[in-house]
Design an enzyme around this catalytic site. Structure first.
Site, PDB file in Angstrom:
ATOM      1  N   HIS A 162      47.948  32.945  35.787  1.00  0.00           N
ATOM      2  CA  HIS A 162      46.919  33.977  35.630  1.00  0.00           C
ATOM      3  C   HIS A 162      45.576  33.410  36.116  1.00  0.00           C
ATOM      4  CE1 HIS A 162      44.150  36.824  33.805  1.00  0.00           C
ATOM      5  NE2 HIS A 162      45.167  37.670  33.776  1.00  0.00           N
ATOM      6  N   ASN A 213      49.184  42.168  28.983  1.00  0.00           N
ATOM      7  CA  ASN A 213      48.743  40.801  28.681  1.00  0.00           C
ATOM      8  C   ASN A 213      47.636  40.897  27.634  1.00  0.00           C
ATOM      9  OD1 ASN A 213      47.718  38.212  28.687  1.00  0.00           O
ATOM     10  ND2 ASN A 213      46.836  38.346  30.747  1.00  0.00           N
ATOM     11  N   LYS A 247      46.073  38.556  26.185  1.00  0.00           N
ATOM     12  CA  LYS A 247      45.113  37.448  26.272  1.00  0.00           C
ATOM     13  C   LYS A 247      44.856  36.873  24.863  1.00  0.00           C
ATOM     14  CE  LYS A 247      43.263  39.608  30.356  1.00  0.00           C
ATOM     15  NZ  LYS A 247      42.185  39.686  31.312  1.00  0.00           N
ATOM     16  N   GLU A 266      42.703  33.590  34.958  1.00  0.00           N
ATOM     17  CA  GLU A 266      41.873  32.951  33.924  1.00  0.00           C
ATOM     18  C   GLU A 266      42.325  31.518  33.695  1.00  0.00           C
ATOM     19  OE1 GLU A 266      42.344  36.019  30.993  1.00  0.00           O
ATOM     20  OE2 GLU A 266      41.110  37.347  32.215  1.00  0.00           O
ATOM     21  N   GLU A 298      46.889  40.213  41.491  1.00  0.00           N
ATOM     22  CA  GLU A 298      45.719  40.519  40.678  1.00  0.00           C
ATOM     23  C   GLU A 298      44.459  40.026  41.374  1.00  0.00           C
ATOM     24  OE1 GLU A 298      46.899  41.119  36.294  1.00  0.00           O
ATOM     25  OE2 GLU A 298      46.393  39.030  36.579  1.00  0.00           O
ATOM     26  N   SER A 324      42.139  46.093  36.035  1.00  0.00           N
ATOM     27  CA  SER A 324      41.535  47.336  35.529  1.00  0.00           C
ATOM     28  C   SER A 324      42.448  48.559  35.696  1.00  0.00           C
ATOM     29  CB  SER A 324      40.175  47.564  36.184  1.00  0.00           C
ATOM     30  OG  SER A 324      39.289  46.503  35.862  1.00  0.00           O
ATOM     31  N   GLY A 369      39.306  42.921  34.454  1.00  0.00           N
ATOM     32  CA  GLY A 369      38.359  43.094  33.357  1.00  0.00           C
ATOM     33  C   GLY A 369      36.993  43.592  33.796  1.00  0.00           C
TER      34      GLY A 369
HETATM   35  C1  PEP Z   1      44.871  40.853  33.451  1.00  0.00           C
HETATM   36  O1  PEP Z   1      44.302  40.128  32.674  1.00  0.00           O
HETATM   37  O2  PEP Z   1      45.947  40.490  33.931  1.00  0.00           O
HETATM   38  C2  PEP Z   1      44.250  42.125  33.798  1.00  0.00           C
HETATM   39  C3  PEP Z   1      44.689  42.758  34.850  1.00  0.00           C
HETATM   40  O3  PEP Z   1      43.199  42.541  33.005  1.00  0.00           O
HETATM   41  P1  PEP Z   1      42.491  43.993  33.048  1.00  0.00           P
HETATM   42  O4  PEP Z   1      43.576  45.038  33.058  1.00  0.00           O
HETATM   43  O5  PEP Z   1      41.672  44.053  31.800  1.00  0.00           O
HETATM   44  O6  PEP Z   1      41.662  44.045  34.284  1.00  0.00           O
END
Ligand code: PEP
Length: 252
Positions: free
Chosen positions: A96, A9, A11, A98, A168, A214, A174
């Site tokens: 997601h 992703n 973003k 966010e 997630e 992460s 992040g």
């Molecule tokens: C994501 O945005 O779906 C995500 C898992 O980000 P990150 O890998 O940076 O934690």
């Protein structure tokens, strides 16, 4: 046997020209390494055409990060599923964290988008996950149950073939903080049991559940070794070929 599914992703990163250059590098690296898992990248909307052009004929899927819940009309600034399909995009990430936290997306709104995406013949990666406060107050299962059942409301058993779920945990996105493979596997097992109770054991067993939060080259192997973890949804580490390639080749 569930096929591993690794997704990136992007973003709000990568202009069209940067995305095309990156996709070229990624394609070459994936072909050289003979990556044999299912791989997807989700660029920002305006970067999709340039990336799709570079990835034409490759097995890397190009997805969108979002879409509107209407087919067309007066929705300024929005993108309809038919527009994505016209670009050859048949997969969309929905729900997601966010989008839930910054743009107030609710389970019922995500459900409307998910049903429209499926009606349009698209595949969906549906994101669910708890905040740290929800986990620490013992509400993990309640939160997952509400999100999964709310987002899948009125989705038929046959339509579940179009759905991948990404677990997630919000506190791991992040932040550099990953759920332990054991904690992630337990959450995945719970999601699978929810899907079994909403649909059937068969549908639950065939459901791909990605872990996101992460994920990197050092933790992917231990995560993917877990029974209920079938893939990864990767944010930060998907923006570098050097970091994303070892995630795609986690088993080699
Ligand atoms: C994501 O945005 O779906 C995500 C898992 O980000 P990150 O890998 O940076 O934690």
């Amino acid at each position: 046997m569930r096929k591993a599914y690794i997704a990136g992703n992007w973003k709000m990163n990568m202009t069209p020209s940067a995305g095309a250059a990156f996709a070229k590098e990624l394609r070459a690296a994936a072909e050289k390494a003979a990556v044999d898992v299912k791989v997807m990248v989700a660029p920002p909307f305006v970067t999709i055409p340039a990336v799709a052009e570079v990835l034409k004929g490759s097995s890397i899927i190009v997805a969108a990060q979002n879409m509107n819940d209407h087919e067309s009309g007066a929705y300024t600034g929005e993108v309809a599923p038919a527009m994505l399909k016209d670009l050859g995009v048949n997969t969309v990430i929905l729900g997601h964290s966010e989008r839930r936290s910054y743009y107030g997306e609710s389970d019922s709104f995500i459900n409307a988008k998910l049903r429209l995406a499926i009606k349009e013949g698209m595949d969906v990666v549906l994101c669910v996950g708890e905040t740290l406060e929800e986990r620490e107050s013992g509400r993990l299962e309640e939160v997952l149950s509400t999100q999964v059942s709310g987002c899948l409301k009125d989705v038929s058993a046959a339509e579940m073939a179009h759905v991948t779920i990404a677990y997630e945990p919000v506190w791991a996105i992040g932040t550099g903080r990953t759920a332990t493979p054991e904690d992630a596997d337990a959450a995945h097992a719970y999601i699978r049991s929810l899907v079994a109770s909403l649909y059937s054991d068969d549908i639950a067993q065939n459901l791909i559940i990605q872990y996101g939060g992460s994920v990197n080259a050092s933790n992917v192997k231990a995560l993917m070794a877990k029974e209920n973890i079938d893939g990864a949804l990767v944010g930060g580490a998907s923006l570098s070929v050097e970091k994303f390639l070892p995630i795609m080749t986690f088993d080699k």
